[in-house]
Write a protein that holds these residues in place. Structure first.
Motif, short mmCIF file in Angstrom:
data_model
loop_
_atom_site.label_atom_id
_atom_site.label_comp_id
_atom_site.label_asym_id
_atom_site.label_seq_id
_atom_site.Cartn_x
_atom_site.Cartn_y
_atom_site.Cartn_z
N ALA A 156 7.19 8.30 -0.22
CA ALA A 156 5.96 8.03 -0.98
C ALA A 156 4.87 7.46 -0.08
O ALA A 156 3.68 7.74 -0.26
N MET A 157 5.27 6.65 0.90
CA MET A 157 4.30 6.10 1.85
C MET A 157 3.60 7.19 2.63
O MET A 157 2.42 7.07 2.98
N GLY A 158 4.32 8.26 2.93
CA GLY A 158 3.75 9.33 3.75
C GLY A 158 3.20 10.50 2.97
O GLY A 158 2.75 11.48 3.58
N GLU A 159 3.23 10.45 1.66
CA GLU A 159 2.76 11.57 0.85
C GLU A 159 1.27 11.85 1.10
O GLU A 159 0.45 10.93 1.14
N PHE A 160 0.94 13.13 1.25
CA PHE A 160 -0.45 13.50 1.56
C PHE A 160 -0.99 14.61 0.68
O PHE A 160 -1.96 14.43 -0.05
N GLY A 161 -0.34 15.78 0.71
CA GLY A 161 -0.92 16.97 0.09
C GLY A 161 -1.15 16.86 -1.40
O GLY A 161 -2.27 17.06 -1.89
N ALA A 162 -0.09 16.54 -2.16
CA ALA A 162 -0.23 16.44 -3.61
C ALA A 162 -1.16 15.29 -3.99
O ALA A 162 -1.95 15.39 -4.94
N THR A 163 -1.08 14.19 -3.23
CA THR A 163 -1.94 13.04 -3.50
C THR A 163 -3.40 13.41 -3.31
O THR A 163 -4.27 13.05 -4.13
N LEU A 164 -3.72 14.10 -2.22
CA LEU A 164 -5.11 14.48 -1.95
C LEU A 164 -5.66 15.38 -3.04
O LEU A 164 -6.83 15.25 -3.42
N GLN A 175 -7.85 6.30 -1.49
CA GLN A 175 -7.57 6.68 -0.10
C GLN A 175 -6.36 5.93 0.42
O GLN A 175 -6.44 4.80 0.86
N THR A 176 -5.20 6.58 0.34
CA THR A 176 -3.98 6.00 0.87
C THR A 176 -3.98 6.12 2.39
O THR A 176 -4.88 6.72 2.98
N LEU A 177 -2.98 5.54 3.02
CA LEU A 177 -2.94 5.50 4.49
C LEU A 177 -2.88 6.90 5.09
O LEU A 177 -3.56 7.19 6.07
N SER A 178 -2.08 7.78 4.50
CA SER A 178 -1.97 9.14 5.05
C SER A 178 -3.29 9.90 4.91
O SER A 178 -3.69 10.64 5.80
N VAL A 179 -3.98 9.69 3.79
CA VAL A 179 -5.28 10.33 3.59
C VAL A 179 -6.31 9.72 4.53
O VAL A 179 -7.18 10.42 5.07
N ALA A 180 -6.23 8.40 4.75
CA ALA A 180 -7.16 7.73 5.66
C ALA A 180 -6.98 8.23 7.09
O ALA A 180 -7.95 8.36 7.85
N ILE A 181 -5.72 8.53 7.48
CA ILE A 181 -5.47 9.09 8.81
C ILE A 181 -6.16 10.44 8.95
O ILE A 181 -6.82 10.74 9.95
N TYR A 182 -6.01 11.27 7.92
CA TYR A 182 -6.66 12.59 7.93
C TYR A 182 -8.18 12.44 8.05
O TYR A 182 -8.83 13.13 8.84
N ALA A 183 -8.75 11.50 7.28
CA ALA A 183 -10.20 11.29 7.31
C ALA A 183 -10.65 10.79 8.67
O ALA A 183 -11.70 11.20 9.19
#
Length: 224
Positions: A156-164, A175-183
């Protein structure tokens, strides 16, 4: 530093809620599957495992179909004032869906490893089925369940695609951590992305190590 701590705090909150949901639902489903004797059992198990193998964007699309304003459930939820799209609660649902099989699989394995004779003895002593579950089955399966919960937390900490797709990328809100990394990578902030990647990696490795330590250990078989 807000660019790190705010997404980290949100990720921890989302992962904690998603894990809690998965533990409740995953344990219930796993216990039911471990006791269900039917040819359809493995088919149901396979369907429940799909989030592990489907692309996250596919899961995100399904969530939008369900919870979007014109979705199957979203239209009804919108009428009563509940909106999940572009909210942190939507991120919780996405993370819970993706991580659910990790809890369910681990819990089912743990329940199936419980000695049936101990459960039978508890029934002979007069315990009702619910009491047998809470006083015998659940405690004996607890290590496997906790290990699965830690794996789910890391996922769950690393979830990106479905969350975005369902929660979007709203700084300070979704903006979770994985999404913030992408940004950060998209904005060319390599230093900021590197720090966030390190924090995420350390958190997930710690959860995996703890899960491995808690996983039930099988005694070695005696050689013939």
């Amino acid at each position: 530093m807000d660019g790190l701590w705010i997404p980290l705090a949100l990720s921890l909150k989302v992962a904690a809620w998603a894990t809690a949901i998965d533990v409740v639902l995953g344990v219930a489903v796993a216990w039911g599957l471990s006791r269900w004797r039917s040819p359809a059992r493995e088919l149901v198990d396979s369907i429940l495992t799909l989030p592990l193998v489907l692309p996250p964007t596919v899961l995100g699309y399904y969530l939008l179909v369900l919870f979007g304003r014109r979705g199957v459930l979203g239209e009804w939820l919108d009428r009563i004032g509940i909106q999940l799209v572009f909210t942190w609660q939507g991120a919780v649902i996405a993370s819970a869906l993706v991580a659910f099989p990790l809890v369910q699989k681990a819990a089912r394995t743990a329940f199936e490893a419980v000695d049936p004779q101990m459960e039978s003895a508890a029934r002979v002593l007069g315990l009702r089925e619910m009491a047998v579950f809470f006083r015998v089955s659940l405690p004996l399966a607890s290590r496997g369940i906790v290990a699965g919960a830690l794996l789910a937390f890391a996922r769950a900490m690393g979830e990106f695609g479905a969350t975005l797709m369902i929660a979007g990328n709203l700084p300070g809100r979704t903006q979770t951590l994985s999404v913030a990394i992408y940004a950060a990578v998209q904005a060319g902030d390599d230093a900021g992305a590197g720090v966030m990647v390190a924090v995420t990696s350390v958190t997930c490795v710690a959860a995996l190590l703890l899960a491995g330590w808690l996983a039930p250990k099988h005694a070695p078989r005696a050689s013939a």
